[in-house]
Write an enzyme that holds these catalytic residues in place. Structure first.
Site, short mmCIF file in Angstrom:
data_model
loop_
_atom_site.label_atom_id
_atom_site.label_comp_id
_atom_site.label_asym_id
_atom_site.label_seq_id
_atom_site.Cartn_x
_atom_site.Cartn_y
_atom_site.Cartn_z
N TRP A 46 0.80 -1.24 0.00
CA TRP A 46 0.00 0.00 0.00
C TRP A 46 0.83 1.28 0.00
CZ3 TRP A 46 -5.07 1.76 0.17
CH2 TRP A 46 -5.25 3.07 0.65
N ASN A 48 -0.07 5.73 0.00
CA ASN A 48 -0.95 6.87 -0.26
C ASN A 48 -0.10 8.12 -0.48
OD1 ASN A 48 -1.44 6.10 2.79
ND2 ASN A 48 -2.08 8.21 2.79
N ASP A 49 -0.38 9.22 0.17
CA ASP A 49 0.18 10.52 -0.22
C ASP A 49 1.68 10.54 -0.55
OD1 ASP A 49 -2.21 10.81 1.10
OD2 ASP A 49 -1.44 12.15 2.64
N SER A 112 1.70 12.22 6.89
CA SER A 112 2.27 13.03 5.80
C SER A 112 3.04 14.25 6.27
CB SER A 112 1.16 13.47 4.86
OG SER A 112 0.78 12.39 4.07
N ARG A 172 -2.62 18.31 10.94
CA ARG A 172 -1.58 17.47 10.34
C ARG A 172 -1.05 17.97 8.99
NH1 ARG A 172 -6.37 14.40 10.46
NH2 ARG A 172 -7.37 14.08 8.43
N ASP A 173 -0.08 17.20 8.49
CA ASP A 173 0.50 17.33 7.14
C ASP A 173 1.30 18.63 6.95
OD1 ASP A 173 -1.02 15.03 6.90
OD2 ASP A 173 -2.66 16.00 5.81
N GLU A 226 -6.91 18.58 4.27
CA GLU A 226 -5.76 17.68 4.35
C GLU A 226 -4.67 18.15 3.39
OE1 GLU A 226 -7.46 13.62 3.80
OE2 GLU A 226 -6.99 13.41 5.92
N TRP A 301 -9.83 8.93 -0.65
CA TRP A 301 -10.56 8.27 0.44
C TRP A 301 -12.04 8.12 0.08
CZ3 TRP A 301 -7.13 5.96 3.03
CH2 TRP A 301 -5.90 6.56 3.27
C1 FRU Z 1 -4.34 12.26 3.29
C2 FRU Z 1 -4.07 11.73 4.69
C3 FRU Z 1 -3.30 12.75 5.49
C4 FRU Z 1 -2.59 11.91 6.50
C5 FRU Z 1 -2.28 10.66 5.71
C6 FRU Z 1 -2.31 9.40 6.52
O1 FRU Z 1 -4.52 11.27 2.35
O2 FRU Z 1 -5.28 11.39 5.31
O3 FRU Z 1 -4.08 13.77 6.03
O4 FRU Z 1 -1.43 12.52 6.98
O5 FRU Z 1 -3.23 10.59 4.67
O6 FRU Z 1 -1.83 8.31 5.79
#
Ligand code: FRU
Length: 505
Positions: A46, A48-49, A112, A172-173, A226, A301
Site C-alpha cells: 500500500w 498513499n500521499d 504526511s 496534520r500534514d 488535508e 478516500w
Molecule cells: C491524506 C491523509 C493525510 C494523512 C495521511 C495518513 O490522504 O489522510 O491527512 O497525513 O493521509 O496516511
C-alpha cells in the site's frame, strides 16, 4: 547519529523489520499485469500521499505514505525513492517507521509531511499521533539525515505538541518552506465544520511559533483541509489542499496574495487541481530549473456512495500509485495549468501519426496499430462546422465491446464526460465537467493510459481528470465516434511508452 537524535534502536529495528517484510513480498510475489508501468508504485503493498518531495544534491527524492505489511492502509511508514529525471525511480530503504511514543499509535504512525534542505541536512517534518486524555491527537515531528538516506528522529520531538485554539485534534500534514531567512509551516486542520490552513514560523525548524490562520473555508470548502501546500507562482501565491466534506471536489486550489506581515492569504480565484475520482493530496516542489511541480496519490478516500474498496479484489500485491509529475503555471486568466513534465517524452517508443480524418455518426473509426499499454495519446477534434451532439474516444475496450471507458464531449453544453461505468465490471461513476477555458476552434485531449489508470489533460491544460480503471490486460480496442453529425479529427498522435519505471513486483 548526534546527541540531538533519539529512539535510534527502536526506530532502526522498526525499519529493519519492515524492510525484511517488503523484501520477502518482492521475492515471493508474482507479477501483476494490472500494476501501473509508467506510474510510480511501492516495491510492494500500500501507498498513499506523496511526502517530502525535494530536489536534493542533484537528485529528486520522493517519500510516500507506506504500509509495508499489506495492500491496505495501516500504521504509516515513509517509503523512499530517488530519481534523476522524475520519470525513472530507484527504490531506497524505508526512511521512517513508527517507533516512538509520539508516532507509534496503530491508527497513526508517521503521517504526511514535507522535506527541506537545511544547510545540507535533509530535514523531514511529519505528523505523529498520540493519545492524550483518551483522545487521538496529532503532533508535528522532525527527522534529519546527512546522507539523504538514513534518518534519525529529533530528541526534542514533537516540535509542535498540540494544536492551537483555532485548530482541533485533526492537525496534520506540515508543508515547510523558507522565506527571507525564516522557516514557515502550513498545517491542515478544521474546527466547528470549517476547514483551515494554520501558519507557523521558526528560526531553526525546532522551535515553532503559531502565526494564525493563513486561510479558512467560507463554509463551502469542507470541514477539514488535508495536505495543504502553499507556494508562489509568478506574482501570486497558491494554496492547494484536499478538503474533506466538499463532495466531488477532492483537491482544489486558491490563487491570491500573501501578506507575510500579517500571515494572511487573501484569495480571489479557485479551481480544481484535478476533477477525476482518483487524484488526491498533491504535493509541490521546485525542480532544478525552478519549475513548480506537483505529484499526487492516484486514489482518494471514500466519498462516493458506491465506494467499495481501493482496488478490485484481484489486485493483491500492490495498492496505489503516484501521478505523472505536472508543471504548475499561471495562465493568462489567473487560473492554474498542469502540464506533464517534458521528461515523460523520454518514454516514447513507437509513434503512430494520422492524417486528418472524418468520423461519421454510426461509423466509428477504429484506431489500430499501437494499442498495448502504456500509451500516450494527443488528439485534436475540429469544433468549427460541426453539428455533432457528441463525440469522443472509447478506450481499453474488450473485443465484444462489453467493457470500455468513454471520454465524450458535448460541444453545445461544453461538457466533458469521463464514463467508467463499463470499464471493468468493478469501477463505477460518470464524471462531467464544463470546460471553461476551451478553445473555440479545437478540443485537444492529452491522455496517458497505463495498465490500470488514465490521466486526461485538456482545456489548455487547465482541466485534469484522473481515474483508475482495471480492464483486462487484453482489452485494447480504441475508436473515435460521433453522434448527430460528423466530426473531423485534425490531428492524432499515439505513442507506445516504455514500461517499468519503478520496478517492484
Ligand atoms: C491524506 C491523509 C493525510 C494523512 C495521511 C495518513 O490522504 O489522510 O491527512 O497525513 O493521509 O496516511
Amino acid at each position: 547519529m548526534s546527541r540531538e537524535t533519539v529512539g535510534l534502536n527502536a526506530h532502526h529495528a522498526a525499519l529493519a523489520r519492515a524492510e525484511r517484510f517488503v523484501e520477502l513480498a518482492v521475492r515471493e510475489g508474482k507479477h501483476d499485469p494490472l500494476r501501473p508501468q509508467i506510474h510510480f508504485t511501492a516495491p510492494a503493498y500500500w501507498i498513499n500521499d506523496p511526502n517530502g518531495l525535494i530536489h536534493f544534491r542533484d537528485e529528486y527524492h520522493l517519500f510516500y505514505q507506506f504500509y509495508p505489511y499489506g495492500n491496505r492502509w495501516g500504521s504509516m511508514h515513509w517509503g523512499h525513492a530517488k530519481s534523476k529525471d522524475m520519470v525513472h525511480w530507484e527504490h531506497l530503504p524505508i526512511a521512517l517507521a513508527p517507533s516512538e511514543e509520539y508516532d507509534l499509535h496503530e491508527r497513526g504512525g508517521c503521517f504526511s509531511g514535507s522535506a527541506v534542505d537545511d544547510n545540507g541536512v535533509l530535514s523531514l517534518l511529519y505528523t505523529g499521533t498520540v493519545i492524550r486524555d483518551g483522545v487521538l491527537c496529532q503532533t508535528q515531528c522532525l527527522a534529519t539525515s546527512r546522507d539523504g538516506i538514513t534518518f534519525d528522529k529529533y530528541a526534542g520531538n514533537p516540535v509542535i505538541a498540540a494544536p492551537p485554539e483555532d485548530g482541533s485534534a485533526d492537525f496534520r500534514d506540515p508543508k515547510v518552506w523558507k522565506h527571507e531567512g525564516i522557516w514557515y509551516m502550513v498545517l491542515g486542520s478544521g474546527k466547528d465544520g470549517i476547514g483551515k490552513a494554520l501558519l507557523y514560523r521558526s528560526p531553526d525548524l525546532r522551535k515553532w511559533d503559531y502565526a494564525g490562520v493563513l486561510a479558512e473555508s467560507d463554509g463551502t470548502l469542507g470541514y477539514m483541509w488535508e495536505c495543504p501546500d502553499f507556494f508562489p507562482v509568478g506574482e501570486k501565491y497558491v494554496l492547494m489542499f484536499s478538503p474533506m466534506g466538499m463532495g466531488e471536489h477532492k483537491t482544489v486550489y486558491l490563487v491570491g496574495e500573501m501578506d507575510y506581515a500579517t500571515g494572511k492569504f487573501a484569495w480571489d480565484k479557485m479551481g480544481d487541481t484535478d476533477i477525476g475520482y482518483d487524484y488526491y493530496a498533491p504535493q509541490s516542489f521546485l525542480d532544478a530549473s525552478g519549475r513548480r511541480i506537483i505529484i499526487a496519490w492516484l486514489n482518494a478516500w471514500d466519498w462516493m456512495p458506491w465506494f467499495k474498496d481501493f482496488s478490485p479484489p484481484a489486485v493483491t500485491e500492490w495498492c496505489g500509485s503516484m501521478s505523472i509529475p505536472r508543471v504548475v503555471e499561471l495562465d493568462a486568466r489567473g487560473y492554474l495549468s498542469f502540464k506533464p513534465i517534458e521528461e515523460m517524452r523520454t518514454l516514447r517508443k513507437h509513434h503512430y501519426q494520422s492524417e486528418p480524418f472524418h468520423v461519421k455518426p454510426g461509423e466509428p473509426k477504429a484506431l489500430t496499430g499501437i494499442a498495448e499499454t502504456p500509451l500516450e495519446i494527443a488528439i485534436s477534434f475540429r469544433l468549427r462546422d460541426t453539428l455533432a451532439t457528441g463525440f469522443g474516444l472509447a478506450l481499453r475496450g474488450s473485443e465484444d465491446g462489453a467493457r470500455q471507458t468513454l471520454i465524450e464531449y458535448d460541444p453545445v453544453s461544453r461538457e466533458l464526460r469521463f464514463d467508467r461505468s463499463r470499464s471493468d465490471g468493478w469501477s463505477e461513476g460518470v464524471r462531467s465537467v464544463r470546460l471553461t477555458h476551451a478553445d473555440d476552434e479545437q478540443l485537444t485531449l492529452h491522455i496517458f493510459i497505463d495498465t490500470s489508470n488514465i490521466e486526461l489533460l485538456t482545456d489548455n491544460y487547465t482541466t485534469a481528470m484522473t481515474f483508475n480503471v482495471y480492464p483486462d490486460p487484453t482489452d485494447r480496442s480504441m475508436y473515435v465516434y460521433a453522434s448527430g453529425d460528423s466530426i473531423v479529427v485534425d490531428s492524432l498522435d499515439i505513442w507506445q511508452l516504455t514500461r517499468e519505471v519503478s520496478g517492484g513486483i
